[in-house]
Design a protein around this motif. Structure first.
Motif, PDB file in Angstrom:
ATOM      1  N   THR A  44      -8.189 -10.140  -1.387  1.00  0.00           N
ATOM      2  CA  THR A  44      -9.435  -9.544  -1.845  1.00  0.00           C
ATOM      3  C   THR A  44     -10.554  -9.919  -0.876  1.00  0.00           C
ATOM      4  OG1 THR A  44      -8.699  -9.722  -4.137  1.00  0.00           O
ATOM      5  CG2 THR A  44     -11.049  -9.396  -3.786  1.00  0.00           C
ATOM      6  N   ASP A  85     -15.198   0.920   2.240  1.00  0.00           N
ATOM      7  CA  ASP A  85     -13.796   0.502   2.131  1.00  0.00           C
ATOM      8  C   ASP A  85     -13.639  -0.992   2.368  1.00  0.00           C
ATOM      9  OD1 ASP A  85     -12.694   3.058   1.574  1.00  0.00           O
ATOM     10  OD2 ASP A  85     -12.794   3.565   3.704  1.00  0.00           O
ATOM     11  N   LYS A  90     -12.976  -5.604  -2.946  1.00  0.00           N
ATOM     12  CA  LYS A  90     -11.877  -4.652  -2.742  1.00  0.00           C
ATOM     13  C   LYS A  90     -10.585  -5.394  -2.422  1.00  0.00           C
ATOM     14  CE  LYS A  90     -14.220  -0.630  -2.420  1.00  0.00           C
ATOM     15  NZ  LYS A  90     -13.888   0.724  -2.658  1.00  0.00           N
ATOM     16  N   GLU A  91      -9.505  -4.938  -3.050  1.00  0.00           N
ATOM     17  CA  GLU A  91      -8.181  -5.465  -2.688  1.00  0.00           C
ATOM     18  C   GLU A  91      -7.677  -4.643  -1.510  1.00  0.00           C
ATOM     19  OE1 GLU A  91      -3.758  -6.109  -4.505  1.00  0.00           O
ATOM     20  OE2 GLU A  91      -5.461  -6.488  -5.816  1.00  0.00           O
ATOM     21  N   ILE A  92      -7.093  -5.327  -0.556  1.00  0.00           N
ATOM     22  CA  ILE A  92      -6.728  -4.675   0.693  1.00  0.00           C
ATOM     23  C   ILE A  92      -5.497  -5.348   1.288  1.00  0.00           C
ATOM     24  CG2 ILE A  92      -8.265  -6.115   2.090  1.00  0.00           C
ATOM     25  CD1 ILE A  92      -9.116  -3.464   3.528  1.00  0.00           C
ATOM     26  N   ILE A 114      -5.186   0.694   1.741  1.00  0.00           N
ATOM     27  CA  ILE A 114      -6.003   0.670   0.535  1.00  0.00           C
ATOM     28  C   ILE A 114      -5.360   1.640  -0.437  1.00  0.00           C
ATOM     29  CG2 ILE A 114      -8.281   1.109  -0.444  1.00  0.00           C
ATOM     30  CD1 ILE A 114      -9.422   0.570   2.387  1.00  0.00           C
TER      31      ILE A 114
END
Length: 126
Positions: A44, A85, A90-92, A114
């Protein structure tokens, strides 16, 4: 003759200055500092600093903070990525080359995922 001597002195001083810089000042950019092999990293985003010479993300992975280098603004845009993005929270997932010093927890991303969509930052690299 005096003008020629001045130019030679300036060039000589510049050469001494450059040779006295630590090698780490030159080693970071490019790929020379990496292992040459890829790993996968999922986490994250906790912090994002985008821009030149490349974007830097701080990513929490299993309780550890990794630094992930992503592309320059033009490279991110070409891959179809926006600044949003790379927003914190954000989980990536990344595939890229880690530092040859494992304690650095540093990765240069080649591909970004993503929600299972792939974004190729360096399409010519494996």
């Amino acid at each position: 003759m005096k003008n020629l001597f001045s130019k030679a002195m300036i060039i000589g001083l510049f050469a001494v200055l450059v040779s006295s810089l630590p090698l780490s000042a030159f080693a970071h950019h490019g790929w020379a500092w990496s292992t040459g092999g890829n790993i996968e990293l999922t986490g994250t985003i906790t912090e994002s600093k985008l821009g030149n010479p490349h974007g830097i993300l701080k990513v929490e992975v299993n309780g550890e903070i990794w630094t992930v280098e992503v592309g320059q603004p033009w490279r991110n845009e070409r891959a179809g990525l926006t600044d949003e993005d790379y927003a914190p929270g954000k989980e990536i997932r990344f595939i890229g080359e880690p530092s040859s010093d494992e304690s650095d927890r540093l990765l240069k991303a080649e591909r970004v995922y993503i929600n299972d969509r792939e974004y190729e930052l360096y399409p010519d690299r494996d």
